[in-house]
Design a protein around this motif. Structure first.
Motif, mmCIF file in Angstrom:
data_model
loop_
_atom_site.group_PDB
_atom_site.id
_atom_site.type_symbol
_atom_site.label_atom_id
_atom_site.label_comp_id
_atom_site.label_asym_id
_atom_site.label_seq_id
_atom_site.Cartn_x
_atom_site.Cartn_y
_atom_site.Cartn_z
ATOM 1 N N TYR A 199 10.060 18.450 5.787
ATOM 2 C CA TYR A 199 9.097 19.541 5.657
ATOM 3 C C TYR A 199 7.676 19.042 5.897
ATOM 4 N N HIS A 200 7.436 17.778 5.594
ATOM 5 C CA HIS A 200 6.099 17.190 5.716
ATOM 6 C C HIS A 200 6.070 16.143 6.840
ATOM 7 N N CYS A 201 6.784 16.414 7.927
ATOM 8 C CA CYS A 201 6.958 15.427 8.995
ATOM 9 C C CYS A 201 5.654 15.057 9.679
ATOM 10 N N GLU A 202 4.616 15.861 9.496
ATOM 11 C CA GLU A 202 3.328 15.532 10.119
ATOM 12 C C GLU A 202 2.604 14.418 9.365
ATOM 13 N N ARG A 203 3.117 14.040 8.204
ATOM 14 C CA ARG A 203 2.491 12.996 7.394
ATOM 15 C C ARG A 203 3.346 11.739 7.403
ATOM 16 N N THR A 204 2.702 10.592 7.349
ATOM 17 C CA THR A 204 3.434 9.326 7.297
ATOM 18 C C THR A 204 3.998 9.111 5.900
ATOM 19 N N LEU A 205 4.938 8.180 5.802
ATOM 20 C CA LEU A 205 5.475 7.847 4.486
ATOM 21 C C LEU A 205 4.405 7.235 3.596
ATOM 22 N N ALA A 206 3.465 6.515 4.199
ATOM 23 C CA ALA A 206 2.357 5.961 3.414
ATOM 24 C C ALA A 206 1.578 7.077 2.736
ATOM 25 N N GLU A 207 1.402 8.172 3.449
ATOM 26 C CA GLU A 207 0.681 9.319 2.880
ATOM 27 C C GLU A 207 1.553 10.059 1.869
ATOM 28 N N LEU A 208 2.830 10.233 2.189
ATOM 29 C CA LEU A 208 3.719 10.982 1.297
ATOM 30 C C LEU A 208 3.927 10.273 -0.039
ATOM 31 N N TYR A 209 3.892 8.925 -0.013
ATOM 32 C CA TYR A 209 4.173 8.178 -1.234
ATOM 33 C C TYR A 209 2.918 7.605 -1.885
ATOM 34 N N ASP A 210 1.760 8.041 -1.404
ATOM 35 C CA ASP A 210 0.522 7.735 -2.123
ATOM 36 C C ASP A 210 0.571 8.487 -3.448
ATOM 37 N N PRO A 211 0.479 7.781 -4.581
ATOM 38 C CA PRO A 211 0.650 8.465 -5.871
ATOM 39 C C PRO A 211 -0.350 9.588 -6.118
ATOM 40 N N ASP A 212 -1.500 9.529 -5.440
ATOM 41 C CA ASP A 212 -2.505 10.580 -5.627
ATOM 42 C C ASP A 212 -2.301 11.761 -4.674
ATOM 43 N N LYS A 213 -1.433 11.583 -3.662
ATOM 44 C CA LYS A 213 -1.274 12.631 -2.647
ATOM 45 C C LYS A 213 0.169 13.095 -2.487
ATOM 46 N N MET A 214 1.076 12.565 -3.269
ATOM 47 C CA MET A 214 2.496 12.879 -3.118
ATOM 48 C C MET A 214 2.747 14.364 -3.327
ATOM 49 N N PRO A 215 3.375 15.056 -2.364
ATOM 50 C CA PRO A 215 3.627 16.494 -2.518
ATOM 51 C C PRO A 215 4.502 16.776 -3.737
ATOM 52 N N GLU A 216 4.264 17.900 -4.367
ATOM 53 C CA GLU A 216 4.987 18.235 -5.584
ATOM 54 C C GLU A 216 6.476 18.414 -5.340
ATOM 55 N N ASP A 217 6.855 18.983 -4.176
ATOM 56 C CA ASP A 217 8.283 19.177 -3.927
ATOM 57 C C ASP A 217 8.996 17.844 -3.714
ATOM 58 N N LEU A 218 8.303 16.875 -3.124
ATOM 59 C CA LEU A 218 8.894 15.547 -2.965
ATOM 60 C C LEU A 218 8.991 14.851 -4.321
ATOM 61 N N ARG A 219 7.965 15.017 -5.130
ATOM 62 C CA ARG A 219 7.989 14.436 -6.479
ATOM 63 C C ARG A 219 9.158 15.021 -7.285
ATOM 64 N N ALA A 220 9.368 16.337 -7.153
ATOM 65 C CA ALA A 220 10.454 17.002 -7.882
ATOM 66 C C ALA A 220 11.823 16.532 -7.390
ATOM 67 N N ALA A 221 11.943 16.325 -6.071
ATOM 68 C CA ALA A 221 13.218 15.861 -5.512
ATOM 69 C C ALA A 221 13.550 14.463 -6.021
ATOM 70 N N HIS A 222 12.541 13.611 -6.110
ATOM 71 C CA HIS A 222 12.774 12.266 -6.649
ATOM 72 C C HIS A 222 13.095 12.320 -8.141
ATOM 73 N N SER A 223 12.484 13.251 -8.855
ATOM 74 C CA SER A 223 12.769 13.379 -10.288
ATOM 75 C C SER A 223 14.229 13.745 -10.523
ATOM 76 N N GLN A 224 14.809 14.532 -9.614
ATOM 77 C CA GLN A 224 16.231 14.875 -9.733
ATOM 78 C C GLN A 224 17.091 13.626 -9.586
ATOM 79 N N ILE A 225 16.723 12.772 -8.624
ATOM 80 C CA ILE A 225 17.448 11.503 -8.474
ATOM 81 C C ILE A 225 17.298 10.658 -9.734
#
Length: 618
Positions: A544-570
């Motif tokens: 869903y966020h393919c326009e962003r790099t993994l460095a951006e997606l996993y920056d703790p200050d910028k991590m999208p809420e839906d990605l954070r929620a998906a990891h919380s399920q894991i």
């Protein structure tokens, strides 16, 4: 003054790093100062107990076997003087007739000992203690209107010039069974960066005891310190590079300490170390306190919290004192094989930037079959395009018909022939081959070898069959999605944080130490299916966020809420595999992980011993 004039190069060579007061307090407060203050509180209304406390602190010895210009000793002296003043003030409040003000403080400079290799620093340390005494005498005068003259100087100090690794510490500060505290920030150098004179110090410390050449230089202070305090009341607390509590180093150093019935009484986990030097040194450190095993409380200080521990192991975790050693295969049978990525050893001639690839393909479109995407940690996390030549032996003749490729292969041969490594020279006849080839033409999970510890999760992921993973990453081929879920869980990250190496604050992942030792309980097909669903959810959210790099997606200050929620399920799912009670902290996760690791390795050892053929009597 000393900090301002000593050159940074010399300061580094001598191990002279000037720790700030807050960081010095991290050694002396949990080591002895907090207990003395607690005793003052408990004795607050008793003249007799206050006098007993005064007697106690007047007899304490403080010893820094790598004292530099004396910062640790100065702060320890001042804190004990402040405590003495507080005791005297309270005695005056309780019974002004009983109070006897001393013409001299009972906290004697002669009880402060040090060893320093630089003779100028020795003189500065002695001078600094005199200045500290003058400052505290001034405070005494302000509080009690009694002057304690500094002149004539009656105390010459106990700072000795010498190489602390070769000096008998008892010759400097005799361990006579009294209350002695060793403190300091000894020098540290990794095994590969030590100078010859440093390596020559090791036999003086270990004698006939076997030791590894990979031990950090600071290990000499920990081993000599353990020898010094063994069987006595003495305790120590050293500031150390955090590398001694990570990776292989734990198993190289701490067994020699723990076999002496010595325990870690308290520890500060990794923090950024700042000092008072003119050019502030950038180091990540821990504080480790050692003492003879006792029933006294043990504490781990982490992220501003004080956590009481049952036992503190060499990884500074509240768990049994087990040691994680290199393994070539996974301890957990369910985990697939992880391999270091492919290493070209080619002088860069097999690797292609996008412009190089395009230039070749513009003239020779048929060369596409010899070019693959190439990705290591940086390329994968930051979505950087790189390519490599990937030519099978039976394709070599056809590939060399392309001039640009032939030129690069010739350059590879030349570079390898000039290498000082015989094995690399031998590979000059195979210019098309990577020196280390781990590639398989299947989908793979890539695990970056270096990742910022700011991230809650290491940004690993899937690559298609046409991508060659470089030696800056690790590859798991033919891996099912449930494996991805296990590795991107908070449980696995707690394990990484405890046992992986570090490059400054960054995680330095390793297959032999981290992955192969990661304890995973048996997993049913139903659990694997749940993990697979959770893993695919994380991968979908990333798309869903393919326009962003993994460095951006996993920056703790910028991590999208839906990605954070998906990891919380894991996280919740993986946690439930290990415990039904759930976890509130990583310290709790580590306690269970180390317990499981110990159980699994003991079971493995027992099975191995059963399999050994028994000798029969003739």
């Amino acid at each position: 003054m000393f900090q301002a004039i000593v050159t940074p190069g010399k300061r580094s060579d001598l191990g002279q790093h000037y720790t700030s007061v807050p960081n010095i307090l991290k050694t002396i407060e949990p080591l002895f100062l907090n207990a003395l203050k607690d005793e003052l509180d408990e004795s607050f209304d008793s003249v007799k107990k206050l006098e007993t406390l005064l007697d106690r602190i007047s007899a304490i010895k403080v010893f820094d076997p790598a004292c530099g210009s004396g910062n640790f000793l100065i702060i320890a002296y001042k804190e004990l003087r402040k405590l003495e003043h507080a005791i005297l003030e309270r005695l005056a409040e309780l019974d002004d007739k009983h109070l006897v003000l001393f013409a001299e403080s009972r906290i004697n400079i002669e009880n402060f000992f040090g060893i320093e290799i630089d003779d100028f620093a020795v003189e500065v340390a002695i001078l600094s203690l005199w200045i500290a005494k003058h400052q505290m005498n001034t405070e005494f005068k302000e509080k009690f209107n009694v002057s304690i003259p500094l002149i004539p100087l009656k105390e010459t100090g106990q700072i000795k010039q010498g190489n602390a690794t070769r000096v008998d510490w008892n010759d400097v500060c005799s361990n006579d069974g009294g209350e002695i505290y060793l403190i300091g920030n000894p020098p540290y150098k990794g095994g590969k960066s030590q100078k010859a004179e440093m390596k020559a110090d090791y036999p003086f410390v270990f004698g006939r005891r076997p030791y590894s050449k990979d031990l950090d230089y600071i290990a000499l202070w920990f081993i000599k310190g353990a020898d010094y305090i063994e069987g006595t009341r003495a305790e120590l607390a050293f500031v150390s590079t955090n590398s001694v509590t990570q990776g292989e180093h734990v198993g190289l150093m701490f067994p020699m300490i723990f076999t002496k019935d010595i325990e870690i009484g308290y520890a500060y986990t990794s923090f950024n170390w700042e000092n008072n030097a003119k050019r502030n040194a950038g180091v990540t450190v821990v504080v480790i306190g050692l003492r003879m095993a006792s029933s006294e409380p043990k504490y781990i200080y982490s992220d501003g919290l004080q956590i009481e521990a049952t036992n503190i192991n060499g990884y500074l975790a509240d768990a049994s004192s087990v040691f994680v050693y290199r393994r070539t295969a996974a301890l957990s049978p369910s985990l697939p094989r992880m391999a270091l990525g492919s290493m070209p050893k080619d002088g860069g001639h097999l690797l292609l930037e996008p412009r190089d690839r395009d230039a070749i393909l513009d003239k020779h479109p048929e060369a596409a079959r010899y070019i693959k995407r190439f990705a290591g940690a940086a390329e994968f996390i930051n979505d950087i395009e790189r390519y490599c030549l990937w030519i099978a032996d039976d394709e070599l003749e056809e590939a060399q018909a392309i001039p640009a490729i032939a030129k690069r292969l010739e350059a590879v041969s030349k570079w390898r022939l000039e290498s000082e490594a015989a094995t690399t020279v031998d590979y000059a006849v195979y210019p098309n081959r990577f020196k280390q080839n781990a590639y398989k033409p299947t989908e793979s999970i890539v695990v970056p070898s270096i990742s910022s510890s700011r991230r809650r999760y290491i940004p690993m992921g899937y690559l298609d069959a046409g991508v060659v993973i470089s030696s800056k990453g690790f590859a798991i081929y033919d891996a099912e999605p449930w494996t991805f879920a296990m590795l991107t869980s908070q449980m696995h990250m707690a394990w990484v944080g405890a046992v992986s190496g570090r490059m400054r604050l960054d995680f330095q992942y390793g297959a032999y130490i981290v992955y192969n030792n990661f304890p995973v309980p048996p997993l049913s097909d139903a659990v694997k299916e749940k993990l697979t669903v959770a893993a695919l959810r994380v991968l979908d959210v990333r798309e869903y966020h393919c326009e962003r790099t993994l460095a951006e997606l996993y920056d703790p200050d910028k991590m999208p809420e839906d990605l954070r929620a998906a990891h919380s399920q894991i996280d919740a799912l993986v946690d439930s595999i290990y415990s039904k009670r759930g976890y509130e902290t990583d310290e709790q996760r580590l306690s269970d992980l180390f317990a499981m690791y110990e159980e699994m390795t003991n079971t493995e050892a027992a099975r191995a011993s059963v399999k050994k053929p028994r000798r029969t009597a003739k």
